[in-house]
Design an enzyme around this catalytic site. Structure first.
Site, short mmCIF file in Angstrom:
data_model
loop_
_atom_site.label_atom_id
_atom_site.label_comp_id
_atom_site.label_asym_id
_atom_site.label_seq_id
_atom_site.Cartn_x
_atom_site.Cartn_y
_atom_site.Cartn_z
N ASP A 146 0.82 -1.21 0.00
CA ASP A 146 0.00 0.00 0.00
C ASP A 146 0.85 1.26 0.00
O ASP A 146 0.32 2.36 -0.01
CB ASP A 146 -0.96 0.00 1.20
CG ASP A 146 -2.31 0.60 0.86
OD1 ASP A 146 -2.75 0.43 -0.30
OD2 ASP A 146 -2.92 1.24 1.73
N ASP A 438 -9.66 -4.51 11.73
CA ASP A 438 -9.75 -5.93 12.07
C ASP A 438 -10.81 -6.17 13.15
O ASP A 438 -11.66 -7.05 13.03
CB ASP A 438 -8.38 -6.46 12.52
CG ASP A 438 -7.70 -5.57 13.54
OD1 ASP A 438 -8.28 -4.54 13.95
OD2 ASP A 438 -6.56 -5.88 13.93
#
Length: 718
Positions: A146, A438
Site C-alpha cells: 500500500d 480488524d
C-alpha cells in the site's frame, strides 16, 4: 482440563477437532459472585459518603472517585464474560482427507512503508508462507504494497528467484522456521555446503535490496529483463498516493518450477490504484481491493491474512485451520480461524508488555465460548464467502487463461473509484469506519451470524515483532484506542447492537475491548487525586479502624491476585506479569487518555492524526537498551510529560504524607505509584545515556506537577 466435546457430528468417527472446557470455570463463577457483591458494597459506601459529606468540595471529590469506581465496575463486569466459558481446542491433522480434497488458499501479506517495514523482512515473511506444507498448485501468496514502492517490487522480484532454491531446501531438510531471515540469523540447521551456498545467495539478495532502499529508487540497470526495466522506468511517474494499479505475477504455478522441477506456488505483487482526494480507507481498503483482485486471479475459498513481520514458524498451520473448515458441522457458519499473535525477541521481563497476553491469548479463549474470538488482523484463515459471496467450492479464478484480459479485470476491480455506490466496507468485505479495521470486521461478521475459532497450538504458528521502544508501543495503543472507540460509540455499538445481534456474553467481551480507552478515567484519577489528598491531609478513603477499609483492600487485592494467577496460568512469569500491569497503568494515563482526546476531536470534526504504521526499524543502541531491560524515554513526547508529572506527584505525596498514619490507603497508592514509576525516575534523574528523558520533557513535567499541586491547594484547603 474439564469435559471434552466434539465439534464434528457425533456420527463422524474420528473427529477432526475436540473442545475442552476450562476446569476452573466453577471457581471463576464463584469468585465473580463474591466480587460483584463487594462492588455493590463499595458503591453503597461511596454514595452514602457523598450524601453525608459536609462540604460541596468533599462531595465533588468523592463523586469523582465514584465515577472512577463505576467505570472500574463496568469494565470488570464486561471482563467476566471472558471467564464465563473459556475453551481449549485440539486438532488432529492426521485425520484430514487426502490433499486432493483440500481447498485452494490465498495468502495476503500486507505492507505499507518500506522505510518502517524493511522489504527484505516482508520478503522473508512471504517466503515462509510460500513454503507451507500445502499443495503448490493450490497456494497463492499476494503481497499488498500500500506504499506503492518500487523497492518493494524489486525485493519480491529478487525473492522470487531465491524461492526456486529456498522451497526445495526447506522441503528436503524438514525446516520448521521457513523465514530465511530468521533461519540464517539463528544459525541454520547444520551448516552443510548447500546451506552455506543458500546463505550466501540470500545475503547477496539482501545487500542488493538494502542498497536500493538507501538509494531511494530502483535503477533500470538492476532489472533483469527489458519488461522489468520498463516497469521501473514508468515508476518514476508514480508517487505514494498517486499511481495506477500495479499487479505483477512473479511466479506462476502453471509454468514455473523450482530447481528440482517441482511446481511452485503463485507469487503476486499487488498495489491498488491511489489518487489524491479519493478516500482509501487505510489497511481495510487495501485488503478489499486485494480481495477483489485475487477473486479474479485465483479465487481461493480460504484466505490467510498476515502482517508483513508475522512469519510462519509451523508449515502445517494451514492444516490446523482445515481441521475446522473441513468439519461439516463447525464449517457451516465459520468465518475465520484465528491463531494468536506471538512475538520474537522480547526481553526477559517484557518491559513494554509487548506480549499482550490478555489481548492475544487469554481473552480469545474466553470469547471462543460465546462463538469465537475477535479478528486480530493477522494470523487468521478466513472463508472468502464470509466476506462476500463465494464458497468453499469456488473455482480457481480465471486461472490466467487469457492473461491480458484477466490482468485488466484485476486492475479494474482495484481501481480507487470501484467501490463508489457499493456496499464494500459496510456489508461486504473488510469493514470501514474504524482505524481498527480488524476489530470492526470481526465484530460485524459475528453480529451477522458467523462464528470463529481460536486455534492455539502448543508451539507458535506465527511469530512477529512487537514494538521495542516505549513511544512506539504507546503510539500503537493510542491508535487502537481511537479505532475501538469508533466501533463502540457508533450505531452498531458493541454494547447494544452486539448484545442484540450476537449474544450477551459476546457483546460484553467486545465491549470490554471497544471501551478499553475509558480506563484512563479511573487510573488517571487514582494516580493523581489520592496523592494530592495525601499532600494536603484530606482523607478520601476509610481509616484502618473502619470496617469499610477492608472492603477496598479486598477489591484491590483480589483483582490483582486473580490477574496475576491468570497470567502465570497461561505460561507467563511473575516478572512479565509485573511489566504487564505496569504497562497497563502507563497506557491508561497516556495512550488511553490521548486516544480518547483524539476520538472526541474527530467527532467534533477537529483535525486529528490518521493511521500511522508502527516502525519495525531500530538502531543498535535502542536494541541494546531494550535487551538489557532499560526503558527508552529519548523522544520529546507528550506521553512522557504525563508520565513525568504523575511520577513527581506520587513522589511528592509520599515524602510529604508518609507519616500520616491514618491515611493508609492514600499512602499505599502513592507507594504503589512510585514502585511502578521507578523507570521514570531513572530516566529523569539518574541516567545519562540517549534513552534518558529529554530536558524539555523534564521541565514541562516539573511545571505540570507544580500546577497540579497549586490546583490541589485550592481544592483541598478551601
Amino acid at each position: 482440563m474439564g469435559s471434552t466435546k466434539y465439534s464434528s457430528d457425533a456420527n463422524l468417527d474420528p473427529p477432526l477437532n475436540t473442545i475442552h472446557l476450562d476446569r476452573w470455570i466453577p471457581l471463576y463463577r464463584a469468585h465473580a459472585l463474591l466480587y460483584s457483591t463487594a462492588i455493590l458494597g463499595l458503591i453503597y459506601h461511596r454514595v452514602t459518603s457523598i450524601v453525608t459529606s459536609s462540604t460541596f468540595i468533599d462531595a465533588c471529590l468523592l463523586s469523582s472517585l465514584l465515577l472512577s469506581e463505576l467505570v472500574l465496575a463496568f469494565m470488570w463486569v464486561c471482563s467476566q464474560s471472558f471467564k464465563w466459558r473459556p475453551l481449549d481446542r485440539q486438532e488432529f491433522l492426521e485425520r484430514l482427507p487426502d490433499k486432493a480434497g483440500w481447498p485452494a488458499l490465498d495468502v495476503f501479506v500486507c505492507t505499507a512503508d518500506p522505510y518502517k517495514e524493511p522489504p527484505i523482512g516482508v520478503v522473508s515473511t512471504a517466503l515462509s508462507a510460500l513454503a507451507f506444507d500445502y499443495p503448490a498448485e493450490k497456494l497463492s501468496v499476494y503481497v499488498s504494497d500500500d506504499g506503492g514502492a518500487d523497492v518493494t517490487l524489486f525485493a519480491f522480484m529478487e525473492g522470487a528467484k531465491f524461492a526456486r532454491h529456498w522451497l526445495p531446501f526447506c522441503r528436503e531438510n524438514g525446516v520448521k522456521v521457513r523465514s530465511p531471515e530468521v533461519f540464517f540469523a539463528s544459525g541454520g540447521c547444520g551448516g552443510s555446503e548447500e546451506e552455506e551456498k543458500l546463505k550466501t545467495m540470500y545475503q547477496t539478495m539482501k545487500r542488493r535490496v538494502e542498497s536500493v532502499l538507501e538509494n531511494g529508487s530502483v535503477s533500470p540497470k538492476l532489472a533483469s529483463s527489458e519488461e522489468d526495466r520498463q516497469i521501473f522506468k514508468k515508476w518514476k511517474e508514480f508517487s505514494r498516493n498517486n499511481h495506477p494499479s500495479v499487479i505483477q505475477v512473479l511466479v506462476k504455478s502453471s509454468k514455473d518450477r523450482d530447481i528440482t522441477g517441482e511446481v511452485m506456488p503463485n507469487l503476486i505483487y499487488f498495489s491498488r490504484e491511489k489518487r489524491p482526494n479519493v478516500p482509501h480507507h487505510f489497511k481495510a481498503g487495501a485488503l478489499n481491493a486485494l480481495l477483489r483482485a485475487s477473486a479474479v486471479l485465483t479465487n481461493a475459498p480460504l484466505i490467510l491474512t498476515v502482517d508483513c513481520d508475522m512469519y510462519s514458524t509451523d508449515p502445517t498451520s494451514p492444516q490446523r485451520a482445515l481441521c475446522y473448515f473441513l468439519d461439516p458441522v463447525a464449517s457451516a457458519k465459520l468465518a475465520y480461524v484465528q491463531f494468536p499473535q506471538r512475538f520474537q525477541g522480547l526481553n526477559k521481563s517484557d518491559i513494554y508488555g509487548g506480549e499482550l497476553k490478555h489481548l492475544y491469548m487469554i481473552n480469545p479463549r474466553g470469547m471462543d465460548g460465546f462463538g469465537g474470538p475477535n479478528y486480530l488482523g493477522s494470523n487468521a484463515f478466513l472463508a472468502r464467502r464470509a466476506l462476500f459471496n463465494s464458497s468453499l467450492e469456488a473455482g480457481n479464478g480465471h486461472d490466467f487463461i487469457k492473461p491480458e484480459m484477466v490482468m485488466e479485470m484485476a486492475s479494474g476491480v482495484a481501481a480507487c473509484k470501484f467501490e463508489s455506490g457499493t456496499k464494500w466496507g459496510d456489508g461486504i468485505g473488510f469493514r470501514y469506519g474504524s482505524l481498527s479495521e480488524d476489530f470492526h470486521t470481526g465484530f460485524r461478521l459475528q453480529c451477522e451470524g458467523w462464528n470463529s475459532v481460536f486455534c492455539d497450538p502448543p508451539q507458535p504458528a506465527f511469530l512477529g515483532d512487537a514494538p521495542k521502544s516505549l513511544h512506539d508501543a504507546l503510539s500503537q495503543c493510542k491508535r487502537w484506542t481511537v479505532g475501538q472507540f469508533e466501533v463502540g460509540f457508533v450505531r452498531h455499538s458493541t454494547l447494544t447492537f452486539g448484545v442484540r445481534k450476537a449474544s450477551l456474553g459476546l457483546g460484553l467481551t467486545y465491549s470490554h475491548l471497544a471501551f478499553w480507552g475509558i480506563w484512563c478515567i479511573p487510573i488517571s484519577t487514582y494516580a493523581l487525586l489520592p496523592q494530592l489528598a495525601l499532600v494536603y491531609s484530606r482523607p478520601l478513603f476509610p481509616k484502618p479502624s473502619d470496617p469499610w477499609f477492608y472492603l477496598y483492600g479486598y477489591l484491590f487485592g483480589a483483582a490483582y491476585i486473580q490477574d496475576m494467577v491468570d497470567f502465570i496460568y497461561h505460561k507467563g512469569t511473575f516478572r512479565c506479569w509485573w511489566s504487564d500491569q505496569r504497562m497497563w497503568l502507563i497506557r491508561s494515563v497516556t495512550s488511553f487518555t490521548f486516544g480518547s482526546i483524539q476520538f472526541i476531536s474527530k467527532q467534533l470534526n477537529i483535525s486529528s492524526q490518521g493511521f500511522n504504521v508502527t516502525s519495525k526499524v531500530m538502531d543498535d543502541e535502542q536494541i541494546k537498551r531494550y535487551d538489557e531491560g532499560v526503558f527508552d524515554f529519548g523522544v520529546d513526547s507528550p506521553f512522557f510529560v504525563i508520565l513525568g508529572t504523575t511520577a513527581l506527584l506520587n513522589l511528592c505525596a509520599c515524602i510529604v504524607g508518609i507519616f500520616r498514619y491514618s491515611m493508609v490507603a492514600e499512602i499505599f497508592l502513592a507507594v504503589f505509584g512510585i514502585t511502578n514509576c521507578w523507570p521514570v525516575y531513572e530516566a529523569m534523574l539518574l541516567r545519562s545515556d540517549n534513552g534518558k528523558m529529554p530536558e524539555r520533557v523534564k521541565i514541562r513535567a516539573f511545571f505540570a506537577a507544580g500546577i497540579a499541586l497549586a490546583v490541589g491547594s485550592v481544592l483541598f484547603i478551601v
